[in-house]
Design an enzyme around this catalytic site. Sequence first.
Site, PDB file in Angstrom:
ATOM      1  N   GLU A   1      12.387  -0.903  19.036  1.00 44.67           N
ATOM      2  CA  GLU A   1      10.971  -1.368  18.738  1.00 44.67           C
ATOM      3  C   GLU A   1       9.925  -1.392  20.054  1.00 44.67           C
ATOM      4  O   GLU A   1       8.740  -1.356  20.085  1.00 44.67           O
ATOM      5  CB  GLU A   1      10.564  -2.554  18.149  1.00 44.67           C
ATOM      6  CG  GLU A   1      11.000  -4.154  18.704  1.00 44.67           C
ATOM      7  CD  GLU A   1      12.506  -4.443  18.967  1.00 44.67           C
ATOM      8  OE1 GLU A   1      13.408  -3.607  18.756  1.00 44.67           O
ATOM      9  OE2 GLU A   1      12.880  -5.557  18.967  1.00 44.67           O
TER      10      GLU A   1
ATOM     11  N   CYS B   1      19.637  -5.915  17.509  1.00 38.15           N
ATOM     12  CA  CYS B   1      20.345  -7.088  18.548  1.00 38.15           C
ATOM     13  C   CYS B   1      20.977  -8.089  17.650  1.00 38.15           C
ATOM     14  O   CYS B   1      22.174  -7.793  17.034  1.00 38.15           O
ATOM     15  CB  CYS B   1      19.031  -7.749  19.411  1.00 38.15           C
ATOM     16  SG  CYS B   1      19.800  -8.284  20.823  1.00 38.15           S
TER      17      CYS B   1
ATOM     18  N   HIS C   1      16.591  -2.838  21.763  1.00 34.23           N
ATOM     19  CA  HIS C   1      15.502  -3.218  21.044  1.00 34.23           C
ATOM     20  C   HIS C   1      14.683  -1.846  20.985  1.00 34.23           C
ATOM     21  O   HIS C   1      13.849  -1.508  22.011  1.00 34.23           O
ATOM     22  CB  HIS C   1      14.626  -4.106  21.689  1.00 34.23           C
ATOM     23  CG  HIS C   1      15.302  -5.412  21.603  1.00 34.23           C
ATOM     24  ND1 HIS C   1      14.827  -6.339  20.494  1.00 34.23           N
ATOM     25  CD2 HIS C   1      16.265  -6.362  22.086  1.00 34.23           C
ATOM     26  CE1 HIS C   1      15.386  -7.587  20.552  1.00 34.23           C
ATOM     27  NE2 HIS C   1      16.250  -7.569  21.835  1.00 34.23           N
TER      28      HIS C   1
HETATM   29  N1  GLN Z   1      21.134 -14.292  20.528  1.00 39.07           N
HETATM   30  C1  GLN Z   1      21.795 -12.971  20.869  1.00 39.07           C
HETATM   31  C2  GLN Z   1      22.129 -12.685  22.297  1.00 39.07           C
HETATM   32  O1  GLN Z   1      21.533 -13.431  23.026  1.00 39.07           O
HETATM   33  C3  GLN Z   1      20.871 -11.758  20.334  1.00 39.07           C
HETATM   34  C4  GLN Z   1      19.412 -11.508  20.983  1.00 39.07           C
HETATM   35  C5  GLN Z   1      18.462 -10.946  20.436  1.00 39.07           C
HETATM   36  O2  GLN Z   1      18.525 -10.613  19.311  1.00 39.07           O
HETATM   37  N2  GLN Z   1      17.625 -10.617  21.294  1.00 39.07           N
HETATM   38  O3  GLN Z   1      23.163 -11.846  22.290  1.00 39.07           O
END
Ligand code: GLN
Length: 537
Positions: free
Chosen positions: A512, A384, A510
């Site tokens: 995970e 992310c 994600h």
């Molecule tokens: N802050 C980033 C976004 O909103 C990444 C979010 C995250 O790592 N879950 O796109």
Amino acid sequence: MSTTKYIFVTGGVTSSLGKGIIAASLAKLLQARGYRVTIQKLDPYINIDPGTLNPYEHGECYVTNDGAETDLDLGHYERFLNVPTSQANNVTTGRIYQSVIDKERRGEFLGKTVQVIPHITNEIKERIQILGKSGDYDIVITEIGGTVGDIESLPYIESVRQMKWELGEHNSLVIHLTLIPYLAAAKELKTKPTQHSVKTLMESGIQADVLVCRTEHQLSDELKLKLALFCNVEKEAVIQSIDASTIYDVPNMMLDEGLDVITLKKLDLPIAEAPKLESWNGFLKRLKNPKATVHIGLIGKYVELQDSYKSILESFIHGGAMNEVKVEVKPIQSEYLNNANVAEELKGLNGIIVAPGFGKRGVEGKIEAVRYARENGLPFLGICLGMQMAVVEYARNILGLEGANSTEMDENTPHPVISLMAEQKNITNKGGTMRLGAWKCDIQESSIVSGIYSEKTIEERHRHRYEYNDHYRDALEKAGMKATGINPDTGLVEIVEIPEHPWFVGVQYHPEYRSTVESPHPLFVGFVKAAYEHSIK
Ligand code: GLN
């Protein structure tokens, strides 16, 4: 009436006793004996969901397939049971009240005074029974967050009392988790706090059926008998839960203590010969007999609190066991990482993972870590924000786009290589408005990920507002950073890779959240394998 049986798990004496692990372990045993089980968490705080909570407050926010932002215990439920959960598995006081207040505004209470009893308790009972009424489960385990005696838990405890009465004998069960402290000076285990917390539960009209006693030392038969007598439970319903070296040992420990058998007896359910735990035990065997150790750096800004990256840490345990290697994770605070110290800080590592996150703090350190991994052939996994920072790093240092950034960090960047999605631009509310839940992604052939995933189209869980900016795709690809995973419906880039590098993968989603004991996530398995290969070079 539904034939679903309900188990309630309450906690006494202190918080952090591991109700989630006990609930998940019992569920695992019941599942292994052929029952369809799910677990639900009721959280007594007023936030609608943990999505707006800083990880330092409450640990990681776990995301389900249907896009619910939930308590991290749901991660344990999925990792143990290998069955997805959903919004229905996590309810907060905020959500209960919101729903009751909405009904009041719609006039659904027909002029009545709206009160905690019966309106809030009815709403709670309804939420508990949604899962049971679906017909998908034989047993629903509901974990009540907090500790008995807390003011905010009272409506939940009252709902449990009512449900026990309504469901009748053998259809529900209360398991109370407590702590038996050891006083070193007296060289004694103490039962008094447990007696008091069972009494507190009784003041609310609930007699615990089973006691699960967290302890650092073995409980003698005599002590179990004393607990049984003073707490009014059968002796075989006093279950010892001694500290374990891994949470994944707890199901077998509960099996040895007979928690599943006493539960089934009390619910009047048939007890099959033996639980089927072959694949679970196969995992434990691999976990406990590693052939090598790999060292992986976890670069994040919430590293001081273990629970902030719970699912990532667990995924490494699954991925490590699959490779029969032990994964030592070194937490590295990205805020203090810079060009001058990065080489020293990452010395001796066989791979790094750059963690998800929000906001500016620590991102320049993350970018430095990405650069170091890219330049030194160190296996890299960006999740992310970690993927987004990999794109920023490449844009700055390879494309020479000075000041390239995500518009989250710098609204006026001359090169917004990561920017806000169009549908996010007019959103002002923070809660529940990100791109959430499972989305499809097509895997490009002859990429690292095509060798990792067995399917050509995958579904992974998201939680972000910002995206890879397609405007820079051509330039990035020509310079060597390939987009190897694309959302088939929107064209959004979900995966980037550097084919020139031994193992460099950034994912917008994600992975995970989908790794379980019996189904370790292929990306973590692949990343640990790459780290292992790095370690023997
Ligand atoms: N802050 C980033 C976004 O909103 C990444 C979010 C995250 O790592 N879950 O796109």
